[in-house]
Scaffold this motif. Structure first.
Motif, PDB file in Angstrom:
ATOM      1  N   ALA A 116      -0.275 -34.960  19.150  1.00  0.00           N
ATOM      2  CA  ALA A 116      -1.096 -35.620  19.351  1.00  0.00           C
ATOM      3  C   ALA A 116      -2.898 -36.109  19.074  1.00  0.00           C
ATOM      4  O   ALA A 116      -2.443 -36.733  18.440  1.00  0.00           O
ATOM      5  N   SER A 117      -3.561 -35.001  19.178  1.00  0.00           N
ATOM      6  CA  SER A 117      -4.800 -35.267  18.075  1.00  0.00           C
ATOM      7  C   SER A 117      -4.104 -35.282  16.771  1.00  0.00           C
ATOM      8  O   SER A 117      -5.712 -35.072  16.417  1.00  0.00           O
ATOM      9  N   GLN A 118      -3.333 -35.284  16.204  1.00  0.00           N
ATOM     10  CA  GLN A 118      -3.205 -35.040  15.074  1.00  0.00           C
ATOM     11  C   GLN A 118      -2.365 -36.695  14.134  1.00  0.00           C
ATOM     12  O   GLN A 118      -1.756 -36.948  13.909  1.00  0.00           O
ATOM     13  N   GLY A 119      -2.395 -37.076  15.992  1.00  0.00           N
ATOM     14  CA  GLY A 119      -1.711 -38.461  15.346  1.00  0.00           C
ATOM     15  C   GLY A 119      -0.725 -38.693  15.662  1.00  0.00           C
ATOM     16  O   GLY A 119       0.031 -40.327  15.125  1.00  0.00           O
ATOM     17  N   HIS A 120      -0.116 -38.017  15.858  1.00  0.00           N
ATOM     18  CA  HIS A 120       1.695 -37.919  16.498  1.00  0.00           C
ATOM     19  C   HIS A 120       2.355 -38.085  17.913  1.00  0.00           C
ATOM     20  O   HIS A 120       1.802 -38.691  18.754  1.00  0.00           O
ATOM     21  N   ALA A 121       2.554 -40.346  17.055  1.00  0.00           N
ATOM     22  CA  ALA A 121       2.269 -41.313  18.538  1.00  0.00           C
ATOM     23  C   ALA A 121       3.593 -40.523  19.057  1.00  0.00           C
ATOM     24  O   ALA A 121       3.346 -41.065  20.743  1.00  0.00           O
TER      25      ALA A 121
END
Length: 168
Positions: free
Chosen positions: A111-116
């Motif tokens: 999630a911290s890498q933008g994984h929705a």
């Protein structure tokens, strides 16, 4: 040509080409062979693809332990899709001992890498209080991040949170 000369990136791309049948006849066995060559050289996406193949039993015998092992290799290199898959394995207890904390940690990394999808899962975890203290504000924050990327379930859950006045 680069794939047959040992270029891991080219091998991974060729594996994907065979997996999806892009410009060639779809062939899961050839996809597996090329992914294995690339993965053996540390190619994270190929490692994740092997994890997926073992998890689903496409092109190989389904094997949750091998799936976890390949996902772990890729996730350890920062591959957010594999981090998400590991989170799912631990969340559901699929081939591993169910562990809310490990699931949370892997979802958080992705999630911290933008994984929705991982952002959505964190929203669910905070909303339900699974392995963490229930926190509607944090649930809303994670749903909002996923929703802003078009994640339909997060958009729906965000609407429910606002309707109920939770975390707002």
């Amino acid at each position: 040509k680069a794939a047959s000369q040992g270029d891991a990136h080219a091998q991974g791309n060729l594996g994907r080409t065979y997996q999806l049948g892009i410009g060639v006849k779809q062939d899961s066995m050839k996809a597996f062979e090329w992914f294995l060559k690339a993965a053996s050289q540390g190619h994270a996406q190929a490692q994740g693809s092997l994890g997926h193949m073992y998890q689903t039993g496409i092109g190989v015998k389904q094997d949750s332990k091998n799936a976890r092992d390949w996902f772990l290799k890729a996730a350890s290199q920062g591959d957010e899709k594999s981090q998400y898959q590991l989170g799912c394995l631990y969340y559901n207890g699929d081939g591993v001992k169910q562990d809310d904390i490990k699931a949370f940690d892997w979802f958080l990394k992705a999630a911290s890498q933008g994984h929705a999808n991982s952002q959505h899962r964190l929203g669910v975890i905070y909303y339900k209080g699974e392995g963490v203290k229930q926190d509607f504000v944090k649930a809303r924050e994670w749903y909002l991040k996923a929703a802003s990327q078009g994640h339909a379930s997060s958009q729906f859950n965000l609407g429910l949170i606002y309707e109920k006045g939770q975390g707002v």
